[in-house]
Design an enzyme around this catalytic site. Structure first.
Site, PDB file in Angstrom:
ATOM      1  N   ASP A 198       0.826  -1.226   0.000  1.00 21.56           N
ATOM      2  CA  ASP A 198       0.000   0.000   0.000  1.00 21.56           C
ATOM      3  C   ASP A 198       0.854   1.268   0.000  1.00 21.56           C
ATOM      4  OD1 ASP A 198      -2.378  -1.669   0.380  1.00 21.56           O
ATOM      5  OD2 ASP A 198      -1.705  -1.848   2.450  1.00 21.56           O
ATOM      6  N   HIS A 201      -4.009  -2.264  -7.074  1.00 21.57           N
ATOM      7  CA  HIS A 201      -3.283  -1.104  -7.593  1.00 21.57           C
ATOM      8  C   HIS A 201      -4.296  -0.017  -7.928  1.00 21.57           C
ATOM      9  CE1 HIS A 201       0.263  -3.700  -8.038  1.00 21.57           C
ATOM     10  NE2 HIS A 201      -0.597  -4.595  -8.470  1.00 21.57           N
ATOM     11  N   ALA A 212      -7.122  -1.351  -0.935  1.00 23.83           N
ATOM     12  CA  ALA A 212      -7.750  -1.325  -2.257  1.00 23.83           C
ATOM     13  C   ALA A 212      -8.406  -2.655  -2.597  1.00 23.83           C
ATOM     14  CB  ALA A 212      -6.700  -0.974  -3.316  1.00 23.83           C
ATOM     15  N   GLY A 245     -10.677  -3.428   1.477  1.00 27.85           N
ATOM     16  CA  GLY A 245     -11.427  -2.342   2.116  1.00 27.85           C
ATOM     17  C   GLY A 245     -11.159  -2.245   3.603  1.00 27.85           C
ATOM     18  N   LEU A 253       3.664  12.346   1.213  1.00 26.85           N
ATOM     19  CA  LEU A 253       4.306  13.341   2.071  1.00 26.85           C
ATOM     20  C   LEU A 253       3.274  14.329   2.604  1.00 26.85           C
ATOM     21  CD1 LEU A 253       7.043  14.511   3.127  1.00 26.85           C
ATOM     22  CD2 LEU A 253       7.070  15.931   1.054  1.00 26.85           C
ATOM     23  N   GLY A 286       0.643  13.993  -4.270  1.00 30.01           N
ATOM     24  CA  GLY A 286      -0.807  13.872  -4.410  1.00 30.01           C
ATOM     25  C   GLY A 286      -1.132  12.619  -5.196  1.00 30.01           C
TER      26      GLY A 286
END
Length: 430
Positions: A14, A42, A300, A303, A333, A416
């Site tokens: 993860d 993924h 993913a 859950g 980050l 992000g």
């Protein structure tokens, strides 16, 4: 000359591999999976659209990229076809670009039944598997009784082998676990039906990869899970059933190890873990809750809520060594934004106060206490930063300290979930 790059997780999975693989795929013509099964998830976010893949390499979303599933992957035919149909519904062409090794061990319904029956019998001592039959399929492979994808090319042979192995597993299911037997005819009929769709995609993956290398193509090898879940080098027995480390690239694809040019370790700026098992830096407090909520830490595939904690430099340095990593990609980050203080685990001590290294078993991990180093946090946002200079000084200091502790440079920084939110300091394909 082309470059051959491996992307791996340095922690317990993860770490954000999907996004980075997707980003790097823009520079390649071939992407290969080499271990694991559909227990991996993924997650990709492209132009704001979320796609979750479990078996098919992330490169499938790039036109012109050929994707391979190597012999080290355990393959559930029904799960694979479900994924293919879902992608085709999004108008993504798959079948002409997806190549499957005939040596892939098959995951069939009795593997799933065994996996779930075992976890149920373990009760509170359960390992925390995804219940998808991964472990039992690898067991069949090692015991040399497993069926492989290539067996589906020969219907009579497949039927005979299936009957024999199902008698063995149904005995265990009914007599030891007290579960229901799995119906032979139903398994056979479904497998042969799926075989008709899978046969055109079966190729010699090892040969195809070497032909691509000889033609000077760039190849990306996509790891699943994380290094600390490796069957040999992870927190045994709370591990997966395959080699998630760089050595698994060669054995799981048939690609020579000396042909690998760069190993990229995907590393979260903090630490997470799904399910049971050792986790020295786990936080059961407001900071841990902050990391989980802000980081959207839910698996993913399952859950399940992920456990969260501070960055463990001891564990990551171990991963760097066993993978001979070339560089690191630091992800999430931005989740640390707003914290007044950030901590890094820089060592382990046992109950006697002695400095200790990485234990080799779960019992050894129980006696571990993390030794922390504290750094100032930062209030500014790092989301979407396009350069290192755009990051707060405290964030840059944090990154520099991580580099010093684990022994390699941070070559990529993810700021992000979208692939455009990335700072590339050094490309693995350069």
């Amino acid at each position: 000359m082309g470059k051959n790059v491996v992307v791996l997780g340095t922690q317990w999975g993860d770490e954000g591999k999907g996004k980075i693989v997707d980003l790097l795929t823009e520079q390649v013509t071939h992407v290969a999976r080499f271990q694991g099964g559909h227990n991996a998830g993924h997650t990709l976010v492209i132009d704001g659209k979320k796609t979750v893949l479990h078996l098919i390499p992330s490169g499938i979303l790039h036109s012109g990229v050929t994707c391979f599933i190597g012999n080290g992957v355990v393959l559930a035919p029904d799960a694979l076809m479900k994924e293919i149909h879902e992608l085709e519904a999004q108008e993504v062409p798959v079948r002409e670009r997806l190549k499957l090794s005939p040596a892939c061990p098959l995951i069939l319904p009795y593997h799933v039944a065994l996996d779930q029956a075992r976890e149920l019998k373990r009760g509170e001592a359960k390992i925390g598997t995804t219940g998808r039959g991964i472990g039992p399929a690898y067991e069949d492979k090692v015991s040399r009784r497993g069926l492989r994808l290539g067996d589906l090319l020969h219907e009579e042979r497949f039927a005979t082998k299936l009957k024999e192995v199902m008698e063995y597993h149904n005995f265990a299911l009914t007599q030891y676990y007290g579960a229901e037997a799995v119906d032979y005819q139903a398994v056979l009929d479904e497998a042969l039906l799926l075989a008709k769709e899978l046969r055109p995609m079966i190729v010699d993956v090892s040969d195809e990869l070497h032909l691509a290398r000889e033609a000077g193509k760039n190849i990306l090898f996509e790891g699943a899970q994380g290094s600390l879940l490796d069957i040999d080098h992870g927190t045994y027995p709370f591990v997966t059933s395959s080699n998630t480390t760089a050595g698994g690239t060669a054995t799981g694809s048939g690609f020579g190890p000396l042909y690998l040019d760069y190993v990229l370790g995907i590393t979260k700026a903090y630490t997470t873990r799904v399910g049971a098992g050792p986790f020295p830096t786990e936080l059961d407090c407001e900071v841990g809750e902050h990391l989980g909520v802000k980081g959207h830490e839910f698996g993913a595939t399952t859950g399940r809520k992920r456990r969260t904690g501070w960055f463990d430099a001891v564990a990551v340095k171990h991963a760097v060594r066993i993978n001979s990593m070339s560089g690191m990609c630091l992800t999430k980050l931005d989740v640390l934004d707003g914290l007044k203080e950030v901590k890094i685990c820089v060592g382990y001590k046992n109950s006697a106060g002695e400095d200790v290294g990485i234990p080799c078993d779960a019992e050894g991990w129980e006696d571990i206490q993390p030794v922390y180093e504290s750094l100032p946090g930062w209030s500014e946002s790092t989301v979407g930063a396009k350069s290192v200079d755009a990051l707060p000084q405290a964030a840059r200091d944090y990154i520099a300290r991580l580099e010093a502790l684990v022994g390699i440079t941070v070559d990529i920084i993810s700021t992000g979930p979208d692939r455009v939110e990335t700072i590339i300091l050094k490309s693995p394909f350069a």
